[in-house]
Design a protein around this motif. Sequence first.
Motif, short mmCIF file in Angstrom:
data_model
loop_
_atom_site.label_atom_id
_atom_site.label_comp_id
_atom_site.label_asym_id
_atom_site.label_seq_id
_atom_site.Cartn_x
_atom_site.Cartn_y
_atom_site.Cartn_z
N ILE A 102 4.39 5.23 2.81
CA ILE A 102 4.77 6.61 3.10
C ILE A 102 4.69 6.88 4.61
O ILE A 102 5.59 7.52 5.19
N GLU A 103 3.66 6.39 5.26
CA GLU A 103 3.54 6.56 6.71
C GLU A 103 4.73 5.93 7.44
O GLU A 103 5.31 6.53 8.36
N ALA A 123 8.35 11.69 -0.07
CA ALA A 123 7.60 11.87 1.18
C ALA A 123 8.46 12.21 2.39
O ALA A 123 7.92 12.56 3.43
N ASP A 139 0.85 -1.19 0.00
CA ASP A 139 0.00 0.00 0.00
C ASP A 139 0.90 1.25 0.00
O ASP A 139 1.67 1.46 0.93
N THR A 140 0.81 2.07 -1.02
CA THR A 140 1.67 3.25 -1.11
C THR A 140 1.47 4.19 0.08
O THR A 140 2.44 4.69 0.65
N ARG A 141 0.22 4.41 0.49
CA ARG A 141 -0.03 5.31 1.62
C ARG A 141 0.61 4.79 2.90
O ARG A 141 1.22 5.56 3.65
N HIS A 142 0.48 3.50 3.14
CA HIS A 142 1.07 2.92 4.35
C HIS A 142 2.60 2.99 4.28
O HIS A 142 3.27 3.26 5.28
N GLU A 145 6.73 8.45 -5.26
CA GLU A 145 5.91 9.04 -4.20
C GLU A 145 6.54 8.81 -2.83
O GLU A 145 6.56 9.71 -1.98
N HIS A 165 5.01 4.53 -7.56
CA HIS A 165 5.05 4.17 -6.13
C HIS A 165 6.38 4.60 -5.51
O HIS A 165 6.40 5.28 -4.47
#
Length: 305
Positions: A95-96, A134, A90-93, A130, A127
């Motif tokens: 980054i987190e 970040a 998961d790209t968002r995860h 990004e 991916h």
Amino acid sequence: MTHTAATAPPFGRALCAMVTPFTASGTLDLDGARRLADRLVTEGCDGLVLNGTTGESPTTSDEEKAALVRAVREAVGERAAIVAGVGTSDTRHTIELTRQAEKAGADGVLVVTPYYSKPPQDAVEAHFREVADASGLPVALYDIPGRTGTRIAPETMLRLADHPRIVAVKDCSYDFLGAQKVIVRTGLAYYAGCDEHNLALYAVGGTGWVSTVANVIPRQVRAVLDAFDAGETARAARLQQRITPLVEAMMAADLPGTVTAKALLGRLGLPGGPVRAPLRPAGREAVGGLLAAYREAVAGAVAEA
């Protein structure tokens, strides 16, 4: 002869893919992690990769990942680089986790190709860009299609090399020609991610290695690079050959490297502890074979010294 890599090593040359120690009850063992990290650095590792595959990242929480980075940073100080595994599907995860690793004190992040969903190459490239955008941390790409199901194609790697924070690759592609193609045409630091390739990749301009086997024999794995750098190429080959039976026993015997590394660490009285399900501990026969290969590797290194 001295070794010439394509670029200066951003995280050192000799990086251990460190296991994540757990207590007998299966909780995170931060004291054990500190002790293991200190031993690895004292024995020759100038970088540690935490929360990678060998570190059981699929079964550790985000909170445990951050706590591990903080504890190891405390233990090794500035003696070694810390690279935190942050890759998820998961790209968002991802980054987190990258931002979390930066706050916890990591020097860089290792980002694996998104797995299971099998994104096409343009999505793979997006991916990684990004994630690199970040945070302020340098990024190492992790190419291991045997686990993720998706390759980072050499052409994709060539394009990603233009990003100022994408600086390295952990190579488990088993595409030696593809790796050389990228080494020749970019400034990416290439680290062998498969212990059997440590010397071979280094000899053609690689930067070093990220080794699972170094959890148990860090000094002996490091000695291969040192011999090559000293111009003793035949001796470097012999040293690599001396540890090959242990590499095979740990990495090619139908058991994950996490399982074999923890089995040996436990028998050697070193921090490691159990593995987390779905992994299971090595059986008695497997442990016997691992110990025999370990003793052979250590004895061989003594004979070569």
